[in-house]
Design a protein around this motif. Structure first.
Motif, PDB file in Angstrom:
ATOM      1  N   LEU A  49      64.626 -31.944 106.079  1.00 46.16           N
ATOM      2  CA  LEU A  49      65.141 -30.748 106.734  1.00 46.16           C
ATOM      3  C   LEU A  49      65.445 -31.026 108.190  1.00 46.16           C
ATOM      4  N   SER A  50      66.581 -30.528 108.652  1.00 42.51           N
ATOM      5  CA  SER A  50      66.928 -30.678 110.058  1.00 42.51           C
ATOM      6  C   SER A  50      66.159 -29.670 110.897  1.00 42.51           C
ATOM      7  N   ASN A  51      65.828 -30.047 112.105  1.00 45.17           N
ATOM      8  CA  ASN A  51      65.165 -29.125 113.020  1.00 45.17           C
ATOM      9  C   ASN A  51      66.030 -27.905 113.338  1.00 45.17           C
ATOM     10  N   GLU A  52      67.337 -28.024 113.121  1.00 41.70           N
ATOM     11  CA  GLU A  52      68.246 -26.916 113.401  1.00 41.70           C
ATOM     12  C   GLU A  52      67.987 -25.703 112.502  1.00 41.70           C
ATOM     13  N   LEU A  53      67.237 -25.896 111.433  1.00 44.01           N
ATOM     14  CA  LEU A  53      66.918 -24.786 110.546  1.00 44.01           C
ATOM     15  C   LEU A  53      65.889 -23.836 111.142  1.00 44.01           C
ATOM     16  N   PHE A  54      65.128 -24.317 112.126  1.00 41.01           N
ATOM     17  CA  PHE A  54      63.980 -23.567 112.610  1.00 41.01           C
ATOM     18  C   PHE A  54      64.237 -22.931 113.968  1.00 41.01           C
ATOM     19  N   ASN A  55      63.536 -21.840 114.214  1.00 40.09           N
ATOM     20  CA  ASN A  55      63.525 -21.214 115.531  1.00 40.09           C
ATOM     21  C   ASN A  55      62.264 -21.674 116.255  1.00 40.09           C
ATOM     22  N   PHE A  56      62.457 -22.438 117.307  1.00 37.05           N
ATOM     23  CA  PHE A  56      61.329 -23.003 118.052  1.00 37.05           C
ATOM     24  C   PHE A  56      60.885 -22.050 119.158  1.00 37.05           C
ATOM     25  N   VAL A  57      59.589 -22.084 119.430  1.00 33.25           N
ATOM     26  CA  VAL A  57      59.026 -21.320 120.541  1.00 33.25           C
ATOM     27  C   VAL A  57      58.316 -22.292 121.471  1.00 33.25           C
ATOM     28  N   LYS A  58      58.222 -21.897 122.707  1.00 31.26           N
ATOM     29  CA  LYS A  58      57.557 -22.728 123.706  1.00 31.26           C
ATOM     30  C   LYS A  58      56.069 -22.799 123.410  1.00 31.26           C
ATOM     31  N   ALA A  59      55.525 -24.011 123.384  1.00 23.96           N
ATOM     32  CA  ALA A  59      54.099 -24.217 123.142  1.00 23.96           C
ATOM     33  C   ALA A  59      53.586 -25.156 124.224  1.00 23.96           C
ATOM     34  N   SER A  80      54.550 -27.455 110.101  1.00 26.62           N
ATOM     35  CA  SER A  80      55.048 -27.132 111.435  1.00 26.62           C
ATOM     36  C   SER A  80      55.767 -28.336 112.015  1.00 26.62           C
ATOM     37  N   VAL A  81      56.618 -28.052 112.981  1.00 29.81           N
ATOM     38  CA  VAL A  81      57.342 -29.107 113.683  1.00 29.81           C
ATOM     39  C   VAL A  81      57.047 -28.959 115.169  1.00 29.81           C
ATOM     40  N   LEU A  82      56.673 -30.042 115.801  1.00 30.88           N
ATOM     41  CA  LEU A  82      56.371 -30.027 117.224  1.00 30.88           C
ATOM     42  C   LEU A  82      57.197 -31.119 117.896  1.00 30.88           C
ATOM     43  N   VAL A  83      58.028 -30.729 118.871  1.00 35.34           N
ATOM     44  CA  VAL A  83      58.891 -31.690 119.564  1.00 35.34           C
ATOM     45  C   VAL A  83      58.676 -31.577 121.062  1.00 35.34           C
ATOM     46  N   ASP A  84      59.073 -32.629 121.754  1.00 35.75           N
ATOM     47  CA  ASP A  84      58.818 -32.692 123.192  1.00 35.75           C
ATOM     48  C   ASP A  84      59.892 -32.031 124.031  1.00 35.75           C
ATOM     49  N   THR A  85      61.141 -32.059 123.560  1.00 38.22           N
ATOM     50  CA  THR A  85      62.249 -31.559 124.376  1.00 38.22           C
ATOM     51  C   THR A  85      63.075 -30.549 123.592  1.00 38.22           C
ATOM     52  N   GLU A  86      63.811 -29.708 124.303  1.00 35.95           N
ATOM     53  CA  GLU A  86      64.668 -28.726 123.652  1.00 35.95           C
ATOM     54  C   GLU A  86      65.783 -29.403 122.864  1.00 35.95           C
ATOM     55  N   ASP A 111      53.986 -27.456 127.106  1.00 39.82           N
ATOM     56  CA  ASP A 111      55.123 -28.243 127.569  1.00 39.82           C
ATOM     57  C   ASP A 111      56.021 -28.694 126.416  1.00 39.82           C
ATOM     58  N   ARG A 112      55.715 -28.231 125.199  1.00 40.24           N
ATOM     59  CA  ARG A 112      56.472 -28.675 124.045  1.00 40.24           C
ATOM     60  C   ARG A 112      57.079 -27.473 123.313  1.00 40.24           C
ATOM     61  N   PHE A 113      57.750 -27.741 122.201  1.00 47.78           N
ATOM     62  CA  PHE A 113      58.383 -26.695 121.409  1.00 47.78           C
ATOM     63  C   PHE A 113      57.867 -26.783 119.978  1.00 47.78           C
ATOM     64  N   ALA A 114      57.538 -25.623 119.393  1.00 41.88           N
ATOM     65  CA  ALA A 114      56.923 -25.624 118.064  1.00 41.88           C
ATOM     66  C   ALA A 114      57.637 -24.644 117.142  1.00 41.88           C
ATOM     67  N   ALA A 115      57.652 -24.997 115.853  1.00 39.74           N
ATOM     68  CA  ALA A 115      58.166 -24.110 114.807  1.00 39.74           C
ATOM     69  C   ALA A 115      57.211 -24.171 113.632  1.00 39.74           C
ATOM     70  N   ARG A 116      56.832 -23.012 113.102  1.00 41.42           N
ATOM     71  CA  ARG A 116      55.919 -22.949 111.961  1.00 41.42           C
ATOM     72  C   ARG A 116      56.654 -22.342 110.772  1.00 41.42           C
ATOM     73  N   PHE A 117      56.393 -22.878 109.592  1.00 44.26           N
ATOM     74  CA  PHE A 117      57.116 -22.381 108.429  1.00 44.26           C
ATOM     75  C   PHE A 117      56.331 -22.640 107.145  1.00 44.26           C
TER      76      PHE A 117
END
Length: 442
Positions: free
Chosen positions: A67-77, A107-113, A79-85
């Motif tokens: 799955l591409s990260n583009e499927l998810f709506n990330f929120v600020k966590a 969940s997906v956790l990434v460092d940059t937008e 200094d990082r960005f997180a999406a739970r599904f």
């Protein structure tokens, strides 16, 4: 309920880009699911491979997905960005009966937008189940915990009976790498390490195409007669591109084999690989075949273009006449020259030439993929239809009016409204078969 082997992260090779926007200046790339809740096929890669199970009514079914990260709506966590599904995989049989299902919270956790808008190739997953022979649908449902949105996609597949014949071959599994030695890379199958290629796409930086397959023979354990295999690669037109015969070492009732092919000489397009095994001990032959893609990094097989001619035709909505005439000169040129010509075309339209990602091209081909899926009228591909053309050029409409009956018209019609260009398009289904033609622009 059938057994589930579980989930695991796997390393994948052969990345694909997605493709590009349209004629007036296009806005940001189309993201995520469409308005119906269905997942854009460019944002989820699924591959299903079957092989013999332990009993007659138990075939192993490996469902690989990414799955591409583009499927998810990330929120600020922090200094990082997180999406739970939550992700549910449901198998439905030919009688619409649910035979197995699995739901996982992730969940997906990434460092940059910037990472929230890419395909993470390390996040491929494997779901394994066992099914009796038959036809099935795999339904994938994605539920976003932050927004409550649910999106879905479905994939039909067939489970063969690997016990009915004295000789049979599993599905062909395409891979970016196969190792017949001890390693922690990829997945282990009968002593062989496999790095699956879910997209079945090769070319450019990944010209080595590897495959894995299994051969099932009812020959006696003491059988000495040799096995042999013929590999054949055919183009979409049926032209034979490769024919190679090799001996196979007899491994008993179940044999695990791999192959490697150099695809550098193949042009962009869709090809078929046939694997035909001859077992003299049972006086029988068996064949398995599957499609794969040759694609260049900046184009997608999602465009459904099977050759250079169609690729260039798909550019007519944004290309100048002189550009199309130039590209037509390369229709019979070697693949390398065609690649250079197309690279030059898209480079002139790259809004961020300092990066490897051409957003304009990505959006354009995503729109072509969407048009092919939703506007195919049975007579021509979706990208050639009137609705497909408008969608590719202007993107998703801001509002759609659907009328099945109206006094002003004696036929079903739709009105697409685009607020950003203050324009509306009227499409009419004149023959009642869902073939909407452009009738009016205002």
């Amino acid at each position: 309920m059938f057994g589930v082997a579980g989930w695991m992260n796997i390393l994948l090779v052969a990345g694909l880009l997605l493709a590009v926007p349209a004629a007036p200046a296009a806005g940001p790339p189309d993201r995520g699911p469409d308005q119906s809740g269905r997942i854009n096929p460019g944002l989820a890669v699924v591959d299903i491979v079957t092989s013999r199970g332990e009993s007659v009514d138990s075939t192993r079914v490996d469902c690989y997905y990414r799955l591409s990260n583009e499927l998810f709506n990330f929120v600020k966590a922090g200094d990082r960005f997180a999406a739970r599904f939550e992700l549910s995989l449901i198998v439905i049989d030919d009688d619409d009966y649910q035979v197995t299902a699995e739901t996982i919270r992730d969940s997906v956790l990434v460092d940059t937008e910037a990472e929230t808008g890419v395909m993470d190739h390390s996040r491929a997953k494997l779901y394994t189940t066992y099914l009796p022979p038959g036809k099935y649908d795999l339904e994938i449902k994605l539920y976003e915990q932050e927004t409550g949105n649910q999106h879905d996609m479905a994939r039909s597949f067939e489970v063969p009976d690997y016990y009915k014949d004295r000789l049979s071959i599993s599905d062909i599994q395409f891979a970016g790498l196969v190792l017949e030695e001890s390693s922690r890379v990829g997945l282990e199958r009968r002593g062989i390490r496999i790095v699956p290629n879910l997209s079945r796409a090769f070319g450019e930086d990944h010209t080595d195409m590897y495959i894995y397959y299994e051969v099932y023979s009812d020959a006696a354990e003491e059988a000495q007669q040799p096995l042999s295999v013929i590999y054949t690669i055919k183009s979409s037109s049926g032209r034979e591109m490769l024919n190679r015969e090799e001996p196979l070492e007899r491994q008993g009732h179940i044999g695990a084999y791999s192959g490697r092919f150099d695809t550098s000489g193949l042009s962009q397009g869709v090809y078929t690989l046939e694997v035909e095994v001859d077992d003299r001990a049972v006086r029988n032959r068996a064949k398995s075949k599957s499609e794969f893609h040759i694609t260049w990094r900046f184009l997608l097989p999602l465009s459904t273009a099977k050759n250079f001619r169609e690729i260039t035709e798909q550019l007519r909505y944004i290309a100048k006449n002189e550009e199309l005439n130039t590209l037509k000169k390369y229709r019979d040129a070697p693949a390398g020259e065609q690649k250079v010509a197309l690279e030059a075309f898209w480079k002139r339209r790259d809004p961020t030439p300092e990066t490897d990602r051409n957003e304009h091209m990505i959006t354009y081909y995503r729109r072509i993929a969407y048009a092919n899926e939703h506007f195919d009228d049975g007579l021509r591909k979706g990208w050639r239809s009137d609705q497909g053309r408008i969608y590719i050029v202007y993107g998703p409409p801001d509002e759609v009016e659907r009328h099945t009956w109206d006094r002003a018209y004696s036929h079903p019609y739709q009105v697409w409204h685009y607020n950003n260009i203050s324009r509306s398009f009227v499409f009419v289904d004149f023959d009642g078969y869902g073939r909407y033609q452009l009738y009016r622009v205002y």
